[in-house]
Design a protein around this motif. Structure first.
Motif, PDB file in Angstrom:
ATOM      1  N   UNK A 109       0.824  -1.213   0.000  1.00 54.14           N
ATOM      2  CA  UNK A 109       0.000   0.000   0.000  1.00 54.14           C
ATOM      3  C   UNK A 109       0.858   1.263   0.000  1.00 54.14           C
ATOM      4  N   UNK A 110       0.339   2.298  -0.625  1.00 55.72           N
ATOM      5  CA  UNK A 110       1.068   3.563  -0.687  1.00 55.72           C
ATOM      6  C   UNK A 110       0.398   4.657   0.129  1.00 55.72           C
ATOM      7  N   UNK A 111      -0.756   4.350   0.694  1.00 53.63           N
ATOM      8  CA  UNK A 111      -1.440   5.318   1.548  1.00 53.63           C
ATOM      9  C   UNK A 111      -1.652   4.715   2.926  1.00 53.63           C
ATOM     10  N   UNK A 112      -1.774   5.576   3.919  1.00 44.26           N
ATOM     11  CA  UNK A 112      -2.004   5.114   5.286  1.00 44.26           C
ATOM     12  C   UNK A 112      -3.341   4.403   5.387  1.00 44.26           C
ATOM     13  N   UNK A 113      -4.343   4.920   4.719  1.00 40.90           N
ATOM     14  CA  UNK A 113      -5.663   4.285   4.771  1.00 40.90           C
ATOM     15  C   UNK A 113      -5.618   2.865   4.233  1.00 40.90           C
ATOM     16  N   UNK A 114      -4.971   2.664   3.103  1.00 41.51           N
ATOM     17  CA  UNK A 114      -4.892   1.332   2.512  1.00 41.51           C
ATOM     18  C   UNK A 114      -4.044   0.383   3.367  1.00 41.51           C
ATOM     19  N   UNK A 115      -3.031   0.932   4.027  1.00 43.71           N
ATOM     20  CA  UNK A 115      -2.146   0.091   4.831  1.00 43.71           C
ATOM     21  C   UNK A 115      -2.826  -0.399   6.101  1.00 43.71           C
ATOM     22  N   UNK A 116      -3.603   0.477   6.725  1.00 43.90           N
ATOM     23  CA  UNK A 116      -4.142   0.138   8.040  1.00 43.90           C
ATOM     24  C   UNK A 116      -5.575  -0.389   8.023  1.00 43.90           C
ATOM     25  N   UNK A 117      -6.311  -0.151   6.963  1.00 43.59           N
ATOM     26  CA  UNK A 117      -7.713  -0.603   6.918  1.00 43.59           C
ATOM     27  C   UNK A 117      -7.858  -2.100   7.198  1.00 43.59           C
ATOM     28  N   UNK A 118      -7.044  -2.979   6.592  1.00 45.81           N
ATOM     29  CA  UNK A 118      -7.209  -4.419   6.869  1.00 45.81           C
ATOM     30  C   UNK A 118      -6.892  -4.789   8.320  1.00 45.81           C
ATOM     31  N   UNK A 119      -6.078  -3.990   8.987  1.00 44.16           N
ATOM     32  CA  UNK A 119      -5.664  -4.307  10.356  1.00 44.16           C
ATOM     33  C   UNK A 119      -6.726  -3.949  11.375  1.00 44.16           C
ATOM     34  N   UNK A 120      -7.676  -3.115  10.976  1.00 42.36           N
ATOM     35  CA  UNK A 120      -8.682  -2.619  11.907  1.00 42.36           C
ATOM     36  C   UNK A 120      -9.901  -3.532  12.004  1.00 42.36           C
ATOM     37  N   UNK A 121      -9.905  -4.597  11.203  1.00 42.40           N
ATOM     38  CA  UNK A 121     -11.024  -5.538  11.192  1.00 42.40           C
ATOM     39  C   UNK A 121     -10.526  -6.908  11.620  1.00 42.40           C
ATOM     40  N   UNK A 122     -11.142  -7.467  12.660  1.00 43.16           N
ATOM     41  CA  UNK A 122     -10.752  -8.797  13.132  1.00 43.16           C
ATOM     42  C   UNK A 122     -11.159  -9.841  12.097  1.00 43.16           C
ATOM     43  N   UNK A 123     -10.235 -10.679  11.625  1.00 43.32           N
ATOM     44  CA  UNK A 123     -10.593 -11.699  10.630  1.00 43.32           C
ATOM     45  C   UNK A 123     -11.650 -12.658  11.161  1.00 43.32           C
ATOM     46  N   UNK A 124     -12.534 -13.083  10.279  1.00 47.40           N
ATOM     47  CA  UNK A 124     -13.557 -14.045  10.669  1.00 47.40           C
ATOM     48  C   UNK A 124     -12.922 -15.419  10.897  1.00 47.40           C
ATOM     49  N   UNK A 125     -11.994 -15.774  10.032  1.00 42.60           N
ATOM     50  CA  UNK A 125     -11.303 -17.060  10.136  1.00 42.60           C
ATOM     51  C   UNK A 125      -9.943 -16.850  10.798  1.00 42.60           C
ATOM     52  N   UNK A 126      -9.790 -17.350  12.013  1.00 40.72           N
ATOM     53  CA  UNK A 126      -8.547 -17.200  12.755  1.00 40.72           C
ATOM     54  C   UNK A 126      -7.703 -18.473  12.731  1.00 40.72           C
ATOM     55  N   UNK A 127      -8.031 -19.387  11.833  1.00 39.61           N
ATOM     56  CA  UNK A 127      -7.349 -20.681  11.841  1.00 39.61           C
ATOM     57  C   UNK A 127      -5.849 -20.556  11.576  1.00 39.61           C
ATOM     58  N   UNK A 128      -5.449 -19.520  10.856  1.00 39.28           N
ATOM     59  CA  UNK A 128      -4.030 -19.349  10.581  1.00 39.28           C
ATOM     60  C   UNK A 128      -3.301 -18.487  11.590  1.00 39.28           C
ATOM     61  N   UNK A 129      -4.013 -18.046  12.612  1.00 33.99           N
ATOM     62  CA  UNK A 129      -3.431 -17.147  13.604  1.00 33.99           C
ATOM     63  C   UNK A 129      -2.675 -17.931  14.669  1.00 33.99           C
ATOM     64  N   UNK A 130      -1.430 -17.546  14.908  1.00 32.89           N
ATOM     65  CA  UNK A 130      -0.636 -18.228  15.926  1.00 32.89           C
ATOM     66  C   UNK A 130      -1.203 -17.989  17.317  1.00 32.89           C
ATOM     67  N   UNK A 131      -1.637 -16.764  17.586  1.00 32.70           N
ATOM     68  CA  UNK A 131      -2.196 -16.484  18.919  1.00 32.70           C
ATOM     69  C   UNK A 131      -3.487 -17.266  19.130  1.00 32.70           C
ATOM     70  N   UNK A 132      -4.276 -17.470  18.072  1.00 33.61           N
ATOM     71  CA  UNK A 132      -5.495 -18.283  18.190  1.00 33.61           C
ATOM     72  C   UNK A 132      -5.135 -19.733  18.483  1.00 33.61           C
ATOM     73  N   UNK A 133      -4.115 -20.245  17.804  1.00 34.29           N
ATOM     74  CA  UNK A 133      -3.663 -21.612  18.081  1.00 34.29           C
ATOM     75  C   UNK A 133      -3.242 -21.759  19.538  1.00 34.29           C
ATOM     76  N   UNK A 134      -2.459 -20.794  20.034  1.00 36.22           N
ATOM     77  CA  UNK A 134      -2.002 -20.877  21.421  1.00 36.22           C
ATOM     78  C   UNK A 134      -3.174 -20.765  22.393  1.00 36.22           C
ATOM     79  N   UNK A 135      -4.150 -19.928  22.058  1.00 35.88           N
ATOM     80  CA  UNK A 135      -5.312 -19.749  22.928  1.00 35.88           C
ATOM     81  C   UNK A 135      -6.143 -21.025  23.024  1.00 35.88           C
ATOM     82  N   UNK A 136      -6.334 -21.708  21.906  1.00 34.16           N
ATOM     83  CA  UNK A 136      -7.286 -22.814  21.879  1.00 34.16           C
ATOM     84  C   UNK A 136      -6.669 -24.194  22.106  1.00 34.16           C
ATOM     85  N   UNK A 137      -5.419 -24.373  21.665  1.00 37.05           N
ATOM     86  CA  UNK A 137      -4.833 -25.710  21.787  1.00 37.05           C
ATOM     87  C   UNK A 137      -3.342 -25.720  22.080  1.00 37.05           C
TER      88      UNK A 137
END
Length: 356
Positions: A109-137
């Protein structure tokens, strides 16, 4: 000419600093020998251009040359921080590292809005998240490995970001100083975030000494720490450092919540839980301040830095994803994510699994 002594009557060293580790290739070997001897680093012509920018050798060499700007090494002359021969090699390795990052991120991304917009929304699928893995199993041995890896950052938490304060003005400067004041315990030594992480490590039966786990840290981890040192030490990269800091703060609170739950589930100890629980609340506040005041203030003062801010955010996310992939792949194959597995914990076995 190599400077081997600082101005004054003698040489100063850091007796309480971490010990130098052994090199992992020609370049890091050269740095280790140079730091130990006081001589210039000796390496083959063309070695930098041939080095893998993501490899153990280059990343460790960079880490070792950055560390004199923090706490130094035991028995190494403090004046080596500004040794021109080491700085010359460091500059070449930094250029290799930065080129590799920009090559991997051609569509960043070349703009701040484009860079940060995806980070402001919690993903629906957390299966690839390391912190989710540690939390659940996740198991206790995995939490210990994760903490040992992250100690290279958290035991110097907020330190490289301080370097940007003199390079800011107005709103951005005031807001950055306020956040850093909080990171450093708001005037209370026992609440400094690095101290809280050291307490977490003690709860997990890890050695809380600064720099203790450098030898076990693989290249993907070293790269994440080197990135903030690189951005922090160059005024020309001040926008990228703000982007890095903002990315960390924006993404910290949800991940910290999951990691606090993981620590509770594995009965890791009150200090282990407290570190991440503290970050859930603190970083939720920091997120708002850094986005609106630090980033917003910097853009108001220096709008030309917007692309640099966006790049700093993208580079941070890219290296964090590489690290998570390394850790998850190792664990999925029943291996330690560290270069050398940790000794088994003295903690109660019922609190989690044992190391592989």
């Amino acid at each position: 000419m190599t400077l081997t002594t600082p101005p004054g009557p003698g040489t100063t060293t850091t007796p309480a600093g971490p010990r130098l580790v052994e090199g992992r290739g020609a370049l890091s070997d050269a740095v280790v020998r140079a730091l130990r001897s006081g001589a210039a680093p000796v390496y083959a012509p063309g070695a930098v251009l041939k080095a893998d920018p993501w490899g153990e050798d280059l990343q460790l060499a960079l880490y070792l040359m950055y560390e004199p700007h923090y706490r130094g090494f035991e028995g190494v002359d403090d004046a080596r921080e500004w040794d021109p021969d080491l700085l010359r090699l460091r500059q070449a390795l930094e250029a290799r590292f930065l080129h590799a990052l920009r090559t991997e991120l051609p569509d960043a991304p070349r703009t701040v809005e484009d860079a940060f917009a995806p980070l402001l929304v919690e993903p629906v699928d957390l299966s690839g998240s390391l912190s989710h893995h540690l939390e659940t199993e996740g198991e206790l041995w995995q939490l210990r490995e994760y903490a040992a890896l992250r100690s290279l950052y958290h035991l110097k938490e907020a330190d490289p970001h301080v370097w940007v304060i003199p390079r800011l003005t107005g709103r951005a400067k005031a807001a950055m100083a306020a956040i850093e004041y909080d990171e450093f315990g708001a005037g209370h030594a026992d609440r400094i975030h690095a101290r809280l992480f050291a307490d977490l490590m003690s709860d997990l039966d890890l050695d809380p000494a600064y720099g203790r786990y450098v030898e076990q840290a693989p290249a993907p981890l070293l790269a994440t720490v080197n990135l903030m040192s690189l951005f922090g030490l160059h005024r020309a990269l001040r926008g990228a450092l703000v982007g890095h800091f903002a990315c960390v703060e924006v993404t910290s609170s949800p991940g910290s919540r999951r990691l606090a739950n993981a620590m509770r589930r594995c009965a890791a100890g009150p200090a282990a839980v407290h570190f991440y629980a503290e970050h859930v609340e603190a970083d939720a506040v920091h997120e708002q301040v850094v986005r609106h005041e630090v980033v917003g203030g910097l853009l108001a003062d220096e709008p030309a830095l917007e692309e640099d801010i966006a790049f700093g955010c993208a580079a941070t996310g890219f290296l964090e994803d590489r690290l998570e992939t390394h850790i998850r792949t190792a664990w999925q194959h029943g291996r330690s994510a560290l270069r050398n597995p940790l000794p088994e914990s003295a903690a109660t076995p019922a609190a989690g699994g044992s190391a592989p």
